[in-house]
Design a protein around this motif. Structure first.
Motif, PDB file in Angstrom:
ATOM      1  N   VAL A 199      17.885  -3.426  87.675  1.00 49.28           N
ATOM      2  CA  VAL A 199      19.202  -2.816  87.885  1.00 49.28           C
ATOM      3  C   VAL A 199      19.282  -2.314  89.327  1.00 49.28           C
ATOM      4  CG1 VAL A 199      18.438  -0.542  87.053  1.00 49.28           C
ATOM      5  CG2 VAL A 199      20.873  -1.130  86.991  1.00 49.28           C
ATOM      6  N   HIS A 200      20.434  -2.468  89.939  1.00 47.23           N
ATOM      7  CA  HIS A 200      20.676  -1.968  91.297  1.00 47.23           C
ATOM      8  C   HIS A 200      20.770  -0.448  91.257  1.00 47.23           C
ATOM      9  CE1 HIS A 200      22.661  -1.259  95.152  1.00 47.23           C
ATOM     10  NE2 HIS A 200      22.593  -2.550  95.461  1.00 47.23           N
ATOM     11  N   VAL A 201      20.206   0.218  92.251  1.00 44.17           N
ATOM     12  CA  VAL A 201      20.177   1.683  92.251  1.00 44.17           C
ATOM     13  C   VAL A 201      21.579   2.285  92.241  1.00 44.17           C
ATOM     14  CG1 VAL A 201      20.040   1.888  94.786  1.00 44.17           C
ATOM     15  CG2 VAL A 201      19.116   3.723  93.318  1.00 44.17           C
ATOM     16  N   LEU A 202      22.559   1.634  92.856  1.00 42.76           N
ATOM     17  CA  LEU A 202      23.919   2.162  92.826  1.00 42.76           C
ATOM     18  C   LEU A 202      24.475   2.139  91.403  1.00 42.76           C
ATOM     19  CD1 LEU A 202      26.419   3.279  94.199  1.00 42.76           C
ATOM     20  CD2 LEU A 202      27.137   0.929  94.679  1.00 42.76           C
ATOM     21  N   ASP A 203      24.163   1.091  90.645  1.00 42.94           N
ATOM     22  CA  ASP A 203      24.619   1.043  89.262  1.00 42.94           C
ATOM     23  C   ASP A 203      23.912   2.082  88.397  1.00 42.94           C
ATOM     24  OD1 ASP A 203      26.678  -0.838  89.267  1.00 42.94           O
ATOM     25  OD2 ASP A 203      25.289  -2.529  89.195  1.00 42.94           O
ATOM     26  N   VAL A 204      22.690   2.448  88.766  1.00 45.63           N
ATOM     27  CA  VAL A 204      22.012   3.549  88.071  1.00 45.63           C
ATOM     28  C   VAL A 204      22.807   4.841  88.266  1.00 45.63           C
ATOM     29  CG1 VAL A 204      19.951   4.998  87.989  1.00 45.63           C
ATOM     30  CG2 VAL A 204      19.718   2.521  88.233  1.00 45.63           C
ATOM     31  N   ALA A 205      23.130   5.135  89.525  1.00 50.34           N
ATOM     32  CA  ALA A 205      23.894   6.350  89.825  1.00 50.34           C
ATOM     33  C   ALA A 205      25.258   6.310  89.143  1.00 50.34           C
ATOM     34  CB  ALA A 205      24.064   6.501  91.336  1.00 50.34           C
ATOM     35  N   ARG A 206      25.919   5.159  89.174  1.00 46.48           N
ATOM     36  CA  ARG A 206      27.236   5.028  88.556  1.00 46.48           C
ATOM     37  C   ARG A 206      27.152   5.196  87.039  1.00 46.48           C
ATOM     38  NH1 ARG A 206      29.173   0.336  88.531  1.00 46.48           N
ATOM     39  NH2 ARG A 206      31.336   1.007  88.183  1.00 46.48           N
ATOM     40  N   ALA A 207      26.075   4.704  86.431  1.00 50.31           N
ATOM     41  CA  ALA A 207      25.910   4.836  84.982  1.00 50.31           C
ATOM     42  C   ALA A 207      25.706   6.299  84.587  1.00 50.31           C
ATOM     43  CB  ALA A 207      24.725   3.989  84.512  1.00 50.31           C
ATOM     44  N   ILE A 208      24.982   7.049  85.419  1.00 52.26           N
ATOM     45  CA  ILE A 208      24.794   8.472  85.149  1.00 52.26           C
ATOM     46  C   ILE A 208      26.127   9.205  85.250  1.00 52.26           C
ATOM     47  CG2 ILE A 208      23.702  10.599  85.960  1.00 52.26           C
ATOM     48  CD1 ILE A 208      21.334   8.868  86.885  1.00 52.26           C
ATOM     49  N   ALA A 209      26.873   8.934  86.323  1.00 46.56           N
ATOM     50  CA  ALA A 209      28.188   9.569  86.494  1.00 46.56           C
ATOM     51  C   ALA A 209      29.130   9.180  85.359  1.00 46.56           C
ATOM     52  CB  ALA A 209      28.782   9.168  87.849  1.00 46.56           C
ATOM     53  N   PHE A 210      29.053   7.941  84.926  1.00 47.86           N
ATOM     54  CA  PHE A 210      29.867   7.443  83.811  1.00 47.86           C
ATOM     55  C   PHE A 210      29.531   8.216  82.531  1.00 47.86           C
ATOM     56  CE2 PHE A 210      30.403   4.471  80.233  1.00 47.86           C
ATOM     57  CZ  PHE A 210      31.688   3.994  80.436  1.00 47.86           C
ATOM     58  N   SER A 211      28.245   8.439  82.299  1.00 43.09           N
ATOM     59  CA  SER A 211      27.807   9.162  81.099  1.00 43.09           C
ATOM     60  C   SER A 211      28.253  10.619  81.130  1.00 43.09           C
ATOM     61  CB  SER A 211      26.289   9.071  80.957  1.00 43.09           C
ATOM     62  OG  SER A 211      25.877   7.722  80.786  1.00 43.09           O
ATOM     63  N   LEU A 212      28.344  11.192  82.317  1.00 46.33           N
ATOM     64  CA  LEU A 212      28.863  12.558  82.429  1.00 46.33           C
ATOM     65  C   LEU A 212      30.293  12.650  81.915  1.00 46.33           C
ATOM     66  CD1 LEU A 212      27.625  13.685  85.974  1.00 46.33           C
ATOM     67  CD2 LEU A 212      26.953  14.701  83.792  1.00 46.33           C
TER      68      LEU A 212
END
Length: 300
Positions: A199-212
Motif C-alpha cells: 500500500v502507498h503511504v499516502l493511502d495509509v494516511a488517507r485510510a486513517i483520516a477516512f476511518s476518523l
C-alpha cells in the motif's frame, strides 16, 4: 477535530500529520524528544519520568496510536523482538491510562496493526472477517496489541485496528527492494510465489483520516491496496518502472543468513484484501503498483 497522535514523527506519522493539518484539524503529537516545530502541531512530552501529558490534553476528539519500535530496523534477535513487543504494549498502556483519567473521553481510538496477524500462505485470501490464530512472533505481537488496544472500549470509545500491509514510501521497505534493481542486479526473491500485500503511504494516511470520519466503523480494517501481487510480479514491476533488468535471483538461504528471522518479511507473505475500506466507499489514490511506483520513484 483535535487529534492526538502517538508515533506522529515516524514514517507513517509524518505523512498523516501533513494530511490532517491540510484538512484543517489540530494535531497534538506525543513525543519523548525535542521536535522541530511544525505549524499547526503541538508537542506534548510523554513516557519520560515526570511527564503528565493528560494535563495538556483537553477536549480531544480522537487518539491515533502509531507508536512502537520499527520491525524493519536491525536483526530480529531475542532482544530486538522484546523491544518490538514491549514498546507497543507500553505505549498502548499509557494511552489507555491517559484516556481513563480524562474527564471528557475521545470518541475514537485508532490503533496501528499489521497484516502479519494473518498466517503466511500461498493460497489463502484474507479479509477482516477471517478468524486469526497467530502462530509466529509477528502474529502474536499484533494479536496481543489489538487485544490490549480494544480495552479502550470500556470507556465508551470506538476502537479501530488499522492492519497495515507493506507500506511503500520514501522510507521503509521500498528503498531496500529497489536498490538491487538500481544496481542492475535485481531479480526474484526466494521462490517469487509469495504474496506482497502492499500500500502507498499516502493511502495509509488517507485510510486513517477516512476511518476518523466513519463514526460507525470499528474493529479490524485491512489497509492494503486492492491489487496484491506475487513477489516475482512485484519485482518485475519495479524493473519495468526503473527500466532495469529482472534477472538475478536472490536465494532464500542467502536472505536467511543475512536477516535471520526477519527474512520472513520478504520470503513469506499473505494475500490480504481491503474489504472493509472498499465496502465503506474508500477510493485508493494508488490502486495499482505501477501508479504507486511511478509516484514514489519520481520523488526519489
Amino acid at each position: 477535530m483535535r487529534i492526538v497522535i502517538a508515533g506522529g514523527t515516524g514514517f507513517i506519522g509524518k505523512t498523516l500529520t501533513d494530511l490532517l493539518i491540510s484538512e484543517g484539524h489540530e494535531v497534538i503529537i506525543l513525543t519523548r524528544k525535542n521536535e522541530t516545530k511544525i505549524k499547526g502541531v503541538t508537542y506534548v512530552p510523554w513516557l519520560k519520568e515526570g511527564t503528565v501529558p493528560e494535563k495538556k490534553l483537553e477536549n480531544i476528539d480522537a487518539f491515533i496510536n502509531l507508536a512502537g519500535v520499527s520491525i524493519n530496523n536491525g536483526r530480529w534477535s531475542k532482544e530486538h523482538q522484546e523491544q518490538i513487543y514491549n514498546s507497543r504494549m507500553e505505549a498502548t498502556d499509557e494511552l489507555l491510562r491517559i484516556i481513563s483519567v480524562l474527564p471528557q473521553k475521545p470518541s475514537t481510538f485508532i490503533n496501528a496493526s499489521a497484516i502479519g496477524i494473518y498466517p503466511v500462505s500461498l493460497d489463502a485470501e484474507y479479509t477482516e472477517k477471517t478468524k486469526v490464530t497467530p502462530n509466529d512472533f509477528l502474529g502474536r505481537t499484533v494479536y496481543d496489541w489489538e487485544n490490549r488496544a480494544k480495552q479502550v472500549e470500556k470507556y465508551g470509545v470506538r476502537c479501530v485496528f488499522m492492519r497495515f500491509g507493506v507500506v511503500l514510501g520514501s522510507e521503509g521497505a521500498l528503498s531496500l527492494m529497489a536498490l538491487p534493481y538500481r544496481m542492475f542486479a535485481g531479480g526474484t526473491v526466494g521462490t517469487g510465489k509469495q504474496w506482497v500485500s502492499w500500500v502507498h503511504v499516502l493511502d495509509v494516511a488517507r485510510a486513517i483520516a477516512f476511518s476518523l470520519r466513519r463514526g460507525k466503523l470499528s474493529g479490524p480494517v485491512n489497509v492494503t491496496a486492492p491489487t496484491p501481487l506475487r513477489m516475482k510480479d512485484f519485482g518485475n514491476t519495479i524493473a519495468t518502472i526503473l527500466k532495469r533488468p529482472h534477472w538475478l535471483p536472490v536465494p532464500a538461504i542467502a536472505l536467511k543468513l543475512v536477516l535471520g528471522q526477519k527474512s520472513k518479511l520478504v520470503l513469506e507473505g499473505q494475500k490480504v484484501l481491503p474489504k472493509v475500506l472498499i465496502e465503506e466507499g474508500f477510493e485508493f489514490t494508488y490502486p495499482s503498483l505501477d501508479l504507486a511506483l511511478k509516484d514514489l520513484f519520481r520523488k526519489s
